[in-house]
Design a protein around this motif. Structure first.
Motif, PDB file in Angstrom:
ATOM      1  N   ALA A  13       0.850  -1.139   0.153  1.00  8.90           N
ATOM      2  CA  ALA A  13       0.078  -0.045   0.143  1.00  8.90           C
ATOM      3  C   ALA A  13       0.739   1.257   0.173  1.00  8.90           C
ATOM      4  N   GLY A  14       2.116   1.165   0.877  1.00 12.00           N
ATOM      5  CA  GLY A  14       2.986   2.343   0.784  1.00 12.00           C
ATOM      6  C   GLY A  14       3.476   2.670  -0.779  1.00 12.00           C
ATOM      7  N   ARG A  15       3.788   1.715  -1.226  1.00 14.80           N
ATOM      8  CA  ARG A  15       4.593   1.804  -2.521  1.00 14.80           C
ATOM      9  C   ARG A  15       3.575   2.285  -3.643  1.00 14.80           C
ATOM     10  N   ALA A  49       8.946  -6.678   2.996  1.00 16.07           N
ATOM     11  CA  ALA A  49       7.744  -6.291   3.802  1.00 16.07           C
ATOM     12  C   ALA A  49       6.359  -7.091   3.375  1.00 16.07           C
ATOM     13  N   ASP A  50       6.460  -7.424   2.187  1.00 16.47           N
ATOM     14  CA  ASP A  50       5.224  -8.342   1.836  1.00 16.47           C
ATOM     15  C   ASP A  50       5.190  -9.660   2.340  1.00 16.47           C
ATOM     16  N   GLY A  51       6.240 -10.149   2.942  1.00 11.23           N
ATOM     17  CA  GLY A  51       6.535 -11.602   3.287  1.00 11.23           C
ATOM     18  C   GLY A  51       6.832 -12.366   2.239  1.00 11.23           C
ATOM     19  N   ASP A  52       7.339 -12.199   1.288  1.00 13.66           N
ATOM     20  CA  ASP A  52       7.949 -12.723   0.082  1.00 13.66           C
ATOM     21  C   ASP A  52       9.350 -12.569   0.261  1.00 13.66           C
ATOM     22  N   GLY A  53      10.039 -13.633   0.942  1.00 14.29           N
ATOM     23  CA  GLY A  53      11.442 -13.517   1.229  1.00 14.29           C
ATOM     24  C   GLY A  53      12.486 -13.694  -0.020  1.00 14.29           C
ATOM     25  N   THR A  54      11.736 -14.108  -1.130  1.00 13.70           N
ATOM     26  CA  THR A  54      12.484 -14.575  -2.231  1.00 13.70           C
ATOM     27  C   THR A  54      13.159 -13.353  -3.102  1.00 13.70           C
ATOM     28  N   THR A  55      14.300 -13.545  -3.957  1.00 16.48           N
ATOM     29  CA  THR A  55      14.787 -12.517  -4.447  1.00 16.48           C
ATOM     30  C   THR A  55      14.734 -12.955  -6.083  1.00 16.48           C
ATOM     31  N   PRO A  56      14.963 -12.109  -6.853  1.00 16.66           N
ATOM     32  CA  PRO A  56      15.086 -12.562  -8.638  1.00 16.66           C
ATOM     33  C   PRO A  56      16.030 -13.465  -8.551  1.00 16.66           C
ATOM     34  N   GLN A  57      17.413 -13.122  -8.046  1.00 16.04           N
ATOM     35  CA  GLN A  57      18.523 -14.419  -8.078  1.00 16.04           C
ATOM     36  C   GLN A  57      18.688 -14.662  -6.606  1.00 16.04           C
ATOM     37  N   PRO A  58      19.541 -15.722  -6.538  1.00 13.17           N
ATOM     38  CA  PRO A  58      19.805 -16.123  -5.112  1.00 13.17           C
ATOM     39  C   PRO A  58      20.514 -14.799  -4.469  1.00 13.17           C
ATOM     40  N   LEU A  59      20.613 -14.681  -3.132  1.00 13.00           N
ATOM     41  CA  LEU A  59      21.087 -13.666  -2.634  1.00 13.00           C
ATOM     42  C   LEU A  59      22.519 -13.659  -2.741  1.00 13.00           C
ATOM     43  N   ASP A  60      23.214 -14.627  -2.757  1.00 12.89           N
ATOM     44  CA  ASP A  60      24.666 -14.712  -2.822  1.00 12.89           C
ATOM     45  C   ASP A  60      25.076 -14.120  -4.360  1.00 12.89           C
ATOM     46  N   CYS A  61      24.135 -14.143  -5.015  1.00 16.44           N
ATOM     47  CA  CYS A  61      24.633 -13.599  -6.558  1.00 16.44           C
ATOM     48  C   CYS A  61      24.942 -12.028  -6.548  1.00 16.44           C
ATOM     49  N   TYR A  62      24.527 -11.329  -5.545  1.00 15.37           N
ATOM     50  CA  TYR A  62      24.441 -10.078  -5.585  1.00 15.37           C
ATOM     51  C   TYR A  62      25.534  -9.485  -4.933  1.00 15.37           C
ATOM     52  N   ASP A  63      26.280  -8.416  -5.827  1.00 16.78           N
ATOM     53  CA  ASP A  63      27.415  -7.464  -5.514  1.00 16.78           C
ATOM     54  C   ASP A  63      27.144  -6.770  -3.869  1.00 16.78           C
ATOM     55  N   GLY A  64      26.011  -6.291  -4.109  1.00 17.24           N
ATOM     56  CA  GLY A  64      25.748  -5.188  -3.109  1.00 17.24           C
ATOM     57  C   GLY A  64      24.074  -5.303  -3.077  1.00 17.24           C
ATOM     58  N   SER A  70      11.074   4.441   4.111  1.00 17.31           N
ATOM     59  CA  SER A  70      10.007   3.686   4.277  1.00 17.31           C
ATOM     60  C   SER A  70       8.957   4.506   5.181  1.00 17.31           C
ATOM     61  N   SER A  71       7.863   4.447   4.884  1.00 21.82           N
ATOM     62  CA  SER A  71       6.947   5.126   6.014  1.00 21.82           C
ATOM     63  C   SER A  71       6.575   4.154   7.342  1.00 21.82           C
ATOM     64  N   LEU A  72       7.286   3.152   7.352  1.00 21.73           N
ATOM     65  CA  LEU A  72       7.212   2.314   8.406  1.00 21.73           C
ATOM     66  C   LEU A  72       7.928   2.814   9.644  1.00 21.73           C
ATOM     67  N   ASN A  73       7.455   2.785  10.981  1.00 21.49           N
ATOM     68  CA  ASN A  73       8.316   3.009  12.228  1.00 21.49           C
ATOM     69  C   ASN A  73       8.667   1.874  12.956  1.00 21.49           C
ATOM     70  N   ILE A  74      10.061   1.539  12.903  1.00 22.12           N
ATOM     71  CA  ILE A  74      10.488   0.330  13.229  1.00 22.12           C
ATOM     72  C   ILE A  74      10.120  -0.173  14.615  1.00 22.12           C
ATOM     73  N   TYR A  75      10.086   0.874  15.458  1.00 22.82           N
ATOM     74  CA  TYR A  75       9.758   0.545  16.992  1.00 22.82           C
ATOM     75  C   TYR A  75       8.493   0.275  17.032  1.00 22.82           C
ATOM     76  N   GLN A  76       7.793   0.158  16.079  1.00 26.84           N
ATOM     77  CA  GLN A  76       6.367  -0.178  16.219  1.00 26.84           C
ATOM     78  C   GLN A  76       6.116  -1.706  15.943  1.00 26.84           C
ATOM     79  N   ARG A  77       7.206  -2.352  15.766  1.00 27.20           N
ATOM     80  CA  ARG A  77       7.476  -3.896  15.665  1.00 27.20           C
ATOM     81  C   ARG A  77       6.453  -4.569  14.865  1.00 27.20           C
ATOM     82  N   GLU A  78       5.825  -4.065  13.639  1.00 23.69           N
ATOM     83  CA  GLU A  78       4.945  -4.525  12.715  1.00 23.69           C
ATOM     84  C   GLU A  78       5.663  -5.516  11.977  1.00 23.69           C
ATOM     85  N   ILE A  79       4.604  -6.630  11.475  1.00 22.48           N
ATOM     86  CA  ILE A  79       5.402  -7.753  11.001  1.00 22.48           C
ATOM     87  C   ILE A  79       5.959  -7.261   9.595  1.00 22.48           C
ATOM     88  N   GLU A  80       5.591  -6.336   9.101  1.00 23.58           N
ATOM     89  CA  GLU A  80       6.379  -5.793   7.764  1.00 23.58           C
ATOM     90  C   GLU A  80       7.779  -5.318   8.301  1.00 23.58           C
TER      91      GLU A  80
END
Length: 276
Positions: A13-15, A49-64, A70-80
């Protein structure tokens, strides 16, 4: 060829809300900036944040890995937020260099054991003024070629209140004692800033319009018409950099007007950590 991953810190929704005002999601805009800096890079996007932890390529394929705001507040400890903390801890564990803007700095700080809270000084809006490099920051490769004092696009009401042990504060200003920092956890190295080097004037104008009456209520503008005039000036200047009258009136120097200066930390991250 580099392969980079951008983590969008927002919910779906934020996006959508941001894309309606800015014309693109934060991750799409961030990816475009990274492609302009590293013209040979392939840049992918993921949305933990959407619950999909997959990445287009395996994580180790990325150089950075780069992290948006974000509009989230991390101290709210929301699941996202918790999903993103777990994701960033995994990136730290794999030793992949990270960079984060605003939420990205806060997220990495919490993932490594630090704390984030509401800024008692209030919201920092549109531009963070008089950011000063610390002694450590003056020698840090993240800020190579930066002036000792500079301005940068910014929008946030939260700040890092405690960095993890062993972190280095590299910049501060009157609004926040931690405007930039290096954070290490295990094999991982993170560089981050509380401001937004990836933002252009168009993005700042979109932020002002999106926050709208809230900024009037908080006293940044006299009324909505005043806000609209300010946002219109930013949009006009974004479309025509030759409008020196607007740049002068708003107090903008090369740190705001020149992409190569505004994006210094991102360029240095790619040159010093990603291409190492």
């Amino acid at each position: 060829m580099l392969r980079l991953l951008v983590i969008d810190g927002n919910t779906s929704a934020g996006r959508r809300r941001i894309a309606e005002s800015a014309g693109a999601t934060p991750a799409e805009s961030y990816a475009a900036v990274l492609r302009a800096i590293a013209t040979n890079a392939i840049v992918d996007i993921c949305t933990p944040a959407d619950g999909d932890g997959t990445t287009p390529q395996p994580l180790d394929c990325y150089d950075g890995v780069a992290i948006t705001g974000s509009s989230l507040n991390i101290y709210q400890r929301e699941i996202e937020s918790l999903r993103q903390i777990d994701f960033v801890r995994e990136v730290f564990a794999r030793g992949i260099p990270m960079f984060g803007s605003c939420w990205g700095l806060q997220l990495a700080a919490v993932a490594a054991g630090g704390e984030v809270g509401l800024n008692p000084a209030g919201r920092e809006v549109a531009f963070a003024r008089k950011i000063a490099l610390t002694p450590a920051g003056g020698d840090h490769p993240m800020h190579a070629t930066r002036d000792a004092v500079f301005d940068a696009p910014a929008i946030h009401s939260d700040i890092v209140t405690r960095l993890p042990q062993g972190s280095i504060v590299t910049a501060r200003n009157a609004m926040s004692e931690i405007q930039a920092a290096e954070i290490r956890l295990g094999r991982g190295v993170f560089w981050g800033v509380q401001y937004h080097p990836e933002y252009g004037l168009h993005d700042v104008a979109a932020v002002i319009r999106r926050y709208g009456p809230m900024l009037v209520t908080e006293g940044f503008f006299v009324d909505v018409a005043d806000l609209d005039r300010y946002a219109a000036d930013l949009s006009t200047l974004a479309a025509n950099r030759q409008r020196r009258d607007i740049a002068w009136r708003l107090g903008f120097g090369d740190d705001i007007m020149k992409e190569s200066v505004r994006q210094i930390e991102l360029s240095n991250w790619i040159a010093s950590l990603v291409r190492k």
